[in-house]
Design an enzyme around this catalytic site. Structure first.
Site, PDB file in Angstrom:
ATOM      1  N   HIS A 159      -7.598  -3.471   4.505  1.00 36.34           N
ATOM      2  CA  HIS A 159      -7.030  -2.123   4.562  1.00 36.34           C
ATOM      3  C   HIS A 159      -7.766  -1.208   3.578  1.00 36.34           C
ATOM      4  O   HIS A 159      -8.171  -0.103   3.916  1.00 36.34           O
ATOM      5  CB  HIS A 159      -5.534  -2.175   4.238  1.00 36.34           C
ATOM      6  CG  HIS A 159      -4.937  -0.842   3.880  1.00 36.34           C
ATOM      7  ND1 HIS A 159      -5.132  -0.251   2.639  1.00 36.34           N
ATOM      8  CD2 HIS A 159      -4.186   0.027   4.591  1.00 36.34           C
ATOM      9  CE1 HIS A 159      -4.525   0.923   2.613  1.00 36.34           C
ATOM     10  NE2 HIS A 159      -3.937   1.110   3.784  1.00 36.34           N
ATOM     11  N   ASN A 160      -7.949  -1.668   2.361  1.00 38.36           N
ATOM     12  CA  ASN A 160      -8.629  -0.840   1.364  1.00 38.36           C
ATOM     13  C   ASN A 160     -10.095  -0.607   1.726  1.00 38.36           C
ATOM     14  O   ASN A 160     -10.629   0.478   1.493  1.00 38.36           O
ATOM     15  CB  ASN A 160      -8.536  -1.479  -0.024  1.00 38.36           C
ATOM     16  CG  ASN A 160      -7.166  -1.310  -0.643  1.00 38.36           C
ATOM     17  OD1 ASN A 160      -6.181  -1.164   0.062  1.00 38.36           O
ATOM     18  ND2 ASN A 160      -7.086  -1.327  -1.949  1.00 38.36           N
TER      19      ASN A 160
ATOM     20  N   SER B 242       0.829  -1.201   0.000  1.00 42.72           N
ATOM     21  CA  SER B 242       0.000   0.000   0.000  1.00 42.72           C
ATOM     22  C   SER B 242       0.861   1.247   0.000  1.00 42.72           C
ATOM     23  O   SER B 242       1.972   1.242   0.511  1.00 42.72           O
ATOM     24  CB  SER B 242      -0.915   0.038   1.228  1.00 42.72           C
ATOM     25  OG  SER B 242      -1.671   1.237   1.199  1.00 42.72           O
TER      26      SER B 242
ATOM     27  N   GLU C 182     -10.143   1.994   4.214  1.00 40.58           N
ATOM     28  CA  GLU C 182      -9.872   3.248   3.494  1.00 40.58           C
ATOM     29  C   GLU C 182     -11.176   3.819   2.905  1.00 40.58           C
ATOM     30  O   GLU C 182     -11.423   5.029   2.997  1.00 40.58           O
ATOM     31  CB  GLU C 182      -8.839   2.929   2.405  1.00 40.58           C
ATOM     32  CG  GLU C 182      -8.473   4.038   1.478  1.00 40.58           C
ATOM     33  CD  GLU C 182      -7.532   3.512   0.372  1.00 40.58           C
ATOM     34  OE1 GLU C 182      -6.540   2.819   0.695  1.00 40.58           O
ATOM     35  OE2 GLU C 182      -7.791   3.778  -0.811  1.00 40.58           O
TER      36      GLU C 182
ATOM     37  N   LYS D 128      -4.504  -6.689   3.049  1.00 44.08           N
ATOM     38  CA  LYS D 128      -4.467  -5.516   2.169  1.00 44.08           C
ATOM     39  C   LYS D 128      -5.873  -5.155   1.698  1.00 44.08           C
ATOM     40  O   LYS D 128      -6.238  -3.986   1.606  1.00 44.08           O
ATOM     41  CB  LYS D 128      -3.546  -5.780   0.967  1.00 44.08           C
ATOM     42  CG  LYS D 128      -3.633  -4.751  -0.163  1.00 44.08           C
ATOM     43  CD  LYS D 128      -3.032  -3.402   0.207  1.00 44.08           C
ATOM     44  CE  LYS D 128      -3.423  -2.238  -0.671  1.00 44.08           C
ATOM     45  NZ  LYS D 128      -3.262  -2.327  -2.088  1.00 44.08           N
TER      46      LYS D 128
HETATM   47  P1  NDP Z   1      -0.254  -2.004 -14.331  1.00 43.78           P
HETATM   48  O1  NDP Z   1      -1.267  -2.626 -13.452  1.00 43.78           O
HETATM   49  O2  NDP Z   1      -0.680  -0.907 -15.236  1.00 43.78           O
HETATM   50  O3  NDP Z   1       0.394  -3.160 -15.211  1.00 43.78           O
HETATM   51  C1  NDP Z   1       1.338  -2.868 -16.221  1.00 43.78           C
HETATM   52  C2  NDP Z   1       2.446  -3.884 -16.168  1.00 43.78           C
HETATM   53  O4  NDP Z   1       1.906  -5.209 -16.339  1.00 43.78           O
HETATM   54  C3  NDP Z   1       3.437  -3.659 -17.286  1.00 43.78           C
HETATM   55  O5  NDP Z   1       4.718  -3.957 -16.801  1.00 43.78           O
HETATM   56  C4  NDP Z   1       2.981  -4.686 -18.328  1.00 43.78           C
HETATM   57  O6  NDP Z   1       3.986  -5.052 -19.215  1.00 43.78           O
HETATM   58  C5  NDP Z   1       2.615  -5.826 -17.428  1.00 43.78           C
HETATM   59  N1  NDP Z   1       1.757  -6.817 -18.068  1.00 43.78           N
HETATM   60  C6  NDP Z   1       0.453  -6.678 -18.387  1.00 43.78           C
HETATM   61  N2  NDP Z   1      -0.022  -7.806 -18.926  1.00 43.78           N
HETATM   62  C7  NDP Z   1       1.012  -8.676 -18.962  1.00 43.78           C
HETATM   63  C8  NDP Z   1       1.160 -10.016 -19.403  1.00 43.78           C
HETATM   64  N3  NDP Z   1       0.128 -10.699 -19.909  1.00 43.78           N
HETATM   65  N4  NDP Z   1       2.366 -10.610 -19.281  1.00 43.78           N
HETATM   66  C9  NDP Z   1       3.402  -9.932 -18.768  1.00 43.78           C
HETATM   67  N5  NDP Z   1       3.322  -8.665 -18.315  1.00 43.78           N
HETATM   68  C10 NDP Z   1       2.142  -8.052 -18.423  1.00 43.78           C
HETATM   69  O7  NDP Z   1       1.019  -1.525 -13.483  1.00 43.78           O
HETATM   70  P2  NDP Z   1       1.102  -0.780 -12.090  1.00 43.78           P
HETATM   71  O8  NDP Z   1       2.531  -0.530 -11.854  1.00 43.78           O
HETATM   72  O9  NDP Z   1       0.135   0.340 -12.018  1.00 43.78           O
HETATM   73  O10 NDP Z   1       0.585  -1.875 -11.054  1.00 43.78           O
HETATM   74  C11 NDP Z   1       1.209  -3.131 -10.864  1.00 43.78           C
HETATM   75  C12 NDP Z   1       0.430  -3.930  -9.838  1.00 43.78           C
HETATM   76  O11 NDP Z   1       0.438  -3.205  -8.620  1.00 43.78           O
HETATM   77  C13 NDP Z   1      -1.037  -4.152 -10.185  1.00 43.78           C
HETATM   78  O12 NDP Z   1      -1.439  -5.418  -9.733  1.00 43.78           O
HETATM   79  C14 NDP Z   1      -1.759  -3.083  -9.436  1.00 43.78           C
HETATM   80  O13 NDP Z   1      -3.086  -3.453  -9.091  1.00 43.78           O
HETATM   81  C15 NDP Z   1      -0.900  -2.930  -8.239  1.00 43.78           C
HETATM   82  N6  NDP Z   1      -0.945  -1.532  -7.772  1.00 43.78           N
HETATM   83  C16 NDP Z   1      -0.831  -1.278  -6.503  1.00 43.78           C
HETATM   84  C17 NDP Z   1      -0.869  -0.006  -6.033  1.00 43.78           C
HETATM   85  C18 NDP Z   1      -0.715   0.193  -4.648  1.00 43.78           C
HETATM   86  O14 NDP Z   1      -0.877   1.287  -4.141  1.00 43.78           O
HETATM   87  N7  NDP Z   1      -0.372  -0.834  -3.972  1.00 43.78           N
HETATM   88  C19 NDP Z   1      -1.046   1.158  -6.848  1.00 43.78           C
HETATM   89  C20 NDP Z   1      -1.093   0.828  -8.180  1.00 43.78           C
HETATM   90  C21 NDP Z   1      -1.063  -0.473  -8.597  1.00 43.78           C
HETATM   91  P3  NDP Z   1       4.197  -4.239 -20.594  1.00 43.78           P
HETATM   92  O15 NDP Z   1       5.076  -3.070 -20.267  1.00 43.78           O
HETATM   93  O16 NDP Z   1       4.875  -5.224 -21.490  1.00 43.78           O
HETATM   94  O17 NDP Z   1       2.853  -3.843 -21.102  1.00 43.78           O
END
Ligand code: NDP
Length: 477
Positions: free
Chosen positions: A185-186, A128, A189, A182
């Protein structure tokens, strides 16, 4: 391999976590499906530490020191499964796959089971704090085996946020425990945000105060028991002026709150477990109500309000009432969330230390707040506390605010201001402390139409009344 840890999935969260590990002196293997992202990370931030880039998954796995640790930061759902499968192909028994995405905990339980068969450790890890937390110190909630935490834990604790020198990362429990916590937590939130929004609305409608004035009031509140990240940013947002129109920014934002789904998951799970998390549920439904556009239009045109005109005579007393009501409602929402953690912990065999959860939420995450210290202390006094609200500190804190809470909720009702979370939290408070509930009538109704039986207050056993017969009572066991 030489890298201490690898990160695959280098969008904003993955890159920032990779940089955070590197800045703490770890050699970090980096990989992304599309290599350009990997190259960009290394070219823009390569000077922050040691990165070991790979173009293929095979090379990425080979670049990791054994037992290998690979952290996946890709889109939750299908993409996470796809990446797990690819990694598992090249990994060896004893290696650790970590999923730091926002996965739903039943998926984590399934994945852990599948990888265990291959001798791999799987750690579902809640993270988070958004992108800023990922770079500078998030709150981290890892599940999986205890053994995997021995390898992983020190690295996570190093990169996590710290409060009073204590890391905001700790082992949560087996398989899906980390992602579960987590999720809650959300959910909390959601409740916290809704309660703050209701407090704002009450002050706006009750006092006719401007958004900026309310921002100032929140700033003052932030110096006391309510001190928290969410109050702080609310104060900031409310004092922001829209550069285009010169109006309060909050007045130019469309009043329809969106959601990505973790609130809904929390409520769904609470329904499965039978835990009354009314604060989180009301907050989730309040977002749904705000987004019910055709229904709102139809209702605006048709439904009479018959509400009074709010006439607050003592401004300072009213502000203090709203503050106390907010604090009491907040305590209820957290108490319910911790109840859900306790119920899930028993149901899924996780043995979660609730005090430790409050401790790792003090920094890095969205609900970080001074008040979480109080929760940790409560569980230190009694680890198996049946109800957070019943801890002496909270009993007193909420007790001091009950009269104010009743005034605020009743005045809001009289004046037609919706307070779903304030009002339902007060109802929960009165319900959970009631000597006797009208549930007796419900159980009698159930016996009447469905022969569902009942227990008596004065005798042991299970009873049924022959409602359509002579109304005699049968003792069934
Ligand atoms: P995204 O959720 O936008 O995901 C994009 C990434 O996933 C890119 O690296 C992309 O690769 C990769 N990807 C998508 N599909 C595939 C696939 N089939 N095979 C391999 N790679 C793939 O990225 P975020 O950084 O925003 O989030 C990452 C994770 O963290 C998510 O699960 C999200 O829910 C979580 N998250 C958590 C947050 C928090 O506060 N904890 C905030 C934001 C996100 P490519 O570059 O090749 O497209």
């Amino acid at each position: 391999g030489v890298a201490d840890i690898g990160v695959t999935g280098l969008a904003v969260m993955g890159s920032n976590l990779a940089r955070n590990f590197a800045r703490h002196g770890h050699k970090v293997a980096v990989h992304n499906r599309t290599y350009a992202r990997t190259e960009r990370l290394v070219s823009e931030h390569g000077d922050e530490g040691t990165f070991v880039p790979s173009e293929s998954v095979e090379d990425f796995v080979a670049s990791l020191a054994k037992p290998r640790v690979a952290l996946i930061m890709v889109k939750a759902g299908g993409p996470t499964d796809a990446v797990i499968d690819e990694l598992a192909e090249y990994m060896e028994p004893g290696d650790i796959i970590v999923d730091g995405g926002n996965s739903h905990f039943p998926d984590t339980i399934r994945r852990e089971r599948e990888l265990k068969e291959k001798g791999l450790h799987f750690v579902g890890m809640g993270v988070s704090g958004g992108e800023e937390g990922a770079l500078n110190g998030p709150s981290i909630m890892p599940g999986g085996t205890k053994e995997s935490y021995d390898r992983l834990g020190p690295m996570l604790e190093a990169i996590s946020a710290h409060v009073d020198g204590v890391p905001c990362a700790t082992y949560v429990g087996t398989d899906g425990a980390g992602h579960f916590v987590k999720m809650v937590h959300n959910g909390i939130e959601y409740a916290d945000m809704q309660l703050i929004a209701e407090a704002y609305d009450l002050l706006r409608q009750g006092l006719g105060a401007s958004a900026a004035e309310i921002g100032k009031i929140f700033e003052e509140w932030n110096a006391g028991d309510l001190e928290s990240f969410l109050i702080e940013i609310s104060a900031d947002v409310l004092q922001h002026t829209d550069p285009q129109t010169g109006q309060a920014f909050v007045d130019v934002v469309l009043d329809q709150a969106e959601q990505k789904g973790t609130g809904r998951w929390t409520v769904q799970n609470a329904l499965d477990l039978g835990v009354p998390i009314t604060g989180i549920a009301e907050a989730t439904f309040a977002r749904a109500l705000s987004g019910s556009v055709p229904q709102r239009e139809a209702a605006r045109a048709a439904l009479p309000g018959d509400a009074g005109t709010w006439d607050v005579t003592d401004r300072d007393a009213f502000i203090e009432d709203v503050r106390l009501a907010l604090y009491a409602s907040k305590v209820v929402a957290y108490s319910q969330g911790f109840d859900q953690i306790a119920a899930a912990s028993a149901e899924y065999g996780w043995n979660i230390d609730r005090g430790a959860m409050a401790r790792i939420w003090r920094g890095g995450c969205i609900i970080r707040a001074r008040f979480l210290n109080r929760i940790t202390e409560a569980y230190e006094r009694q680890a198996d506390l049946p109800l957070l609200l019943a801890d002496p500190y909270f009993t007193e804190a909420v007790g001091n605010g009950v009269a104010a809470w009743r005034r605020v909720v009743s005045q809001a009702a009289l004046n037609g201001v919706p307070t779903p979370a304030f009002a339902s939290s007060l109802s929960y408070y009165d319900g959970i402390r009631a000597a006797r509930l009208p549930a007796a009538l419900i159980q009698a109704q159930r016996d009447f139409f469905g022969a569902h039986t009942y227990h008596r207050v004065d005798q042991e056993g299970v009873f049924h009344t022959l409602w359509s017969g002579d109304r005699s009572e049968e003792k069934q066991s």
